[in-house]
Design a protein around this motif. Structure first.
Motif, PDB file in Angstrom:
ATOM      1  N   LYS A   1      38.635  47.203  45.392  1.00  0.00           N
ATOM      2  CA  LYS A   1      39.958  46.609  44.371  1.00  0.00           C
ATOM      3  C   LYS A   1      41.000  45.401  45.189  1.00  0.00           C
ATOM      4  N   LYS A   2      41.173  44.368  45.072  1.00  0.00           N
ATOM      5  CA  LYS A   2      42.013  43.502  45.127  1.00  0.00           C
ATOM      6  C   LYS A   2      42.210  42.274  44.613  1.00  0.00           C
ATOM      7  N   ALA A   3      42.251  41.486  44.594  1.00  0.00           N
ATOM      8  CA  ALA A   3      43.266  40.609  43.711  1.00  0.00           C
ATOM      9  C   ALA A   3      41.830  39.773  42.604  1.00  0.00           C
ATOM     10  N   VAL A   4      42.559  39.793  41.705  1.00  0.00           N
ATOM     11  CA  VAL A   4      40.553  39.038  40.838  1.00  0.00           C
ATOM     12  C   VAL A   4      41.435  38.646  39.767  1.00  0.00           C
ATOM     13  N   THR A   5      40.149  37.759  39.319  1.00  0.00           N
ATOM     14  CA  THR A   5      40.381  36.648  37.735  1.00  0.00           C
ATOM     15  C   THR A   5      39.356  37.132  37.376  1.00  0.00           C
ATOM     16  N   GLU A   6      38.937  35.366  36.643  1.00  0.00           N
ATOM     17  CA  GLU A   6      38.180  35.672  35.418  1.00  0.00           C
ATOM     18  C   GLU A   6      36.759  35.110  35.829  1.00  0.00           C
ATOM     19  N   ALA A   7      35.470  34.768  35.645  1.00  0.00           N
ATOM     20  CA  ALA A   7      34.584  34.887  36.202  1.00  0.00           C
ATOM     21  C   ALA A   7      34.502  33.231  35.431  1.00  0.00           C
ATOM     22  N   ARG A   8      35.145  32.718  34.549  1.00  0.00           N
ATOM     23  CA  ARG A   8      35.362  31.534  33.935  1.00  0.00           C
ATOM     24  C   ARG A   8      36.511  30.372  35.435  1.00  0.00           C
ATOM     25  N   ASP A   9      37.123  30.985  35.739  1.00  0.00           N
ATOM     26  CA  ASP A   9      37.862  30.069  36.856  1.00  0.00           C
ATOM     27  C   ASP A   9      36.681  29.891  37.987  1.00  0.00           C
ATOM     28  N   TYR A  10      35.900  30.497  38.195  1.00  0.00           N
ATOM     29  CA  TYR A  10      35.030  30.349  39.512  1.00  0.00           C
ATOM     30  C   TYR A  10      33.619  29.400  38.189  1.00  0.00           C
ATOM     31  N   GLY A  11      34.060  29.230  37.824  1.00  0.00           N
ATOM     32  CA  GLY A  11      32.585  28.126  36.332  1.00  0.00           C
ATOM     33  C   GLY A  11      31.878  29.235  36.111  1.00  0.00           C
ATOM     34  N   TYR A  12      31.885  30.466  35.980  1.00  0.00           N
ATOM     35  CA  TYR A  12      30.814  32.033  35.085  1.00  0.00           C
ATOM     36  C   TYR A  12      30.324  31.804  36.555  1.00  0.00           C
ATOM     37  N   LEU A  13      29.377  33.151  36.797  1.00  0.00           N
ATOM     38  CA  LEU A  13      28.485  33.084  37.811  1.00  0.00           C
ATOM     39  C   LEU A  13      26.454  32.852  37.545  1.00  0.00           C
ATOM     40  N   LYS A  14      26.229  32.520  38.676  1.00  0.00           N
ATOM     41  CA  LYS A  14      24.836  32.110  38.615  1.00  0.00           C
ATOM     42  C   LYS A  14      23.793  33.177  38.318  1.00  0.00           C
ATOM     43  N   GLU A  15      22.943  33.399  38.269  1.00  0.00           N
ATOM     44  CA  GLU A  15      22.216  34.427  37.691  1.00  0.00           C
ATOM     45  C   GLU A  15      21.732  34.900  39.168  1.00  0.00           C
ATOM     46  N   GLY A  16      21.479  36.452  38.749  1.00  0.00           N
ATOM     47  CA  GLY A  16      21.213  37.366  39.511  1.00  0.00           C
ATOM     48  C   GLY A  16      22.637  37.630  40.531  1.00  0.00           C
ATOM     49  N   TRP A  17      24.245  37.691  39.918  1.00  0.00           N
ATOM     50  CA  TRP A  17      24.840  38.329  40.476  1.00  0.00           C
ATOM     51  C   TRP A  17      25.449  39.397  40.681  1.00  0.00           C
ATOM     52  N   HIS A  18      24.185  40.358  39.467  1.00  0.00           N
ATOM     53  CA  HIS A  18      24.414  41.863  39.425  1.00  0.00           C
ATOM     54  C   HIS A  18      23.698  41.917  40.235  1.00  0.00           C
ATOM     55  N   GLU A  19      23.283  41.595  41.001  1.00  0.00           N
ATOM     56  CA  GLU A  19      22.574  42.234  42.238  1.00  0.00           C
ATOM     57  C   GLU A  19      23.466  42.114  43.066  1.00  0.00           C
ATOM     58  N   GLY A  20      24.004  41.438  43.386  1.00  0.00           N
ATOM     59  CA  GLY A  20      24.872  41.932  44.429  1.00  0.00           C
ATOM     60  C   GLY A  20      26.205  43.359  44.439  1.00  0.00           C
ATOM     61  N   GLN A  21      25.676  43.722  43.478  1.00  0.00           N
ATOM     62  CA  GLN A  21      26.852  45.072  43.283  1.00  0.00           C
ATOM     63  C   GLN A  21      26.032  45.809  44.378  1.00  0.00           C
TER      64      GLN A  21
END
Length: 81
Positions: free
Chosen positions: A61-81
């Motif tokens: 829980k912290k300051a967040v914005t939409e993924a599009r504000d980072y150019g969307y996320l690279k493949e494999g982002w869900h492995e970072g969870q």
């Protein structure tokens, strides 16, 4: 800009459905397509609106914005969870 171009910009591609709703700065810098080895490579003029929420990548829980504000996320982002 004509209506046809504007309309096509509003249509989301299927891959967008796999993006998290909200992304924190740390995860955006790690996984965003506009970031390369810690250096910003996105548009010169870009602004984003942040709010307190839960990051869809790390789960914190912290300051967040939409993924599009980072150019969307690279493949494999869900492995970072």
């Amino acid at each position: 800009m004509n209506g046809r171009i504007l309309l096509s910009m509003k249509i989301h591609k299927l891959v967008d459905l796999l993006q998290p709703d909200w992304v924190c700065t740390e995860c955006g810098r790690q996984w965003g397509l506009w970031w390369d080895q810690g250096k910003y490579a996105g548009p010169v003029k870009h602004c984003a609106t942040f709010h307190d929420g839960k990051c869809g990548v790390c789960g914190n829980k912290k300051a967040v914005t939409e993924a599009r504000d980072y150019g969307y996320l690279k493949e494999g982002w869900h492995e970072g969870q």
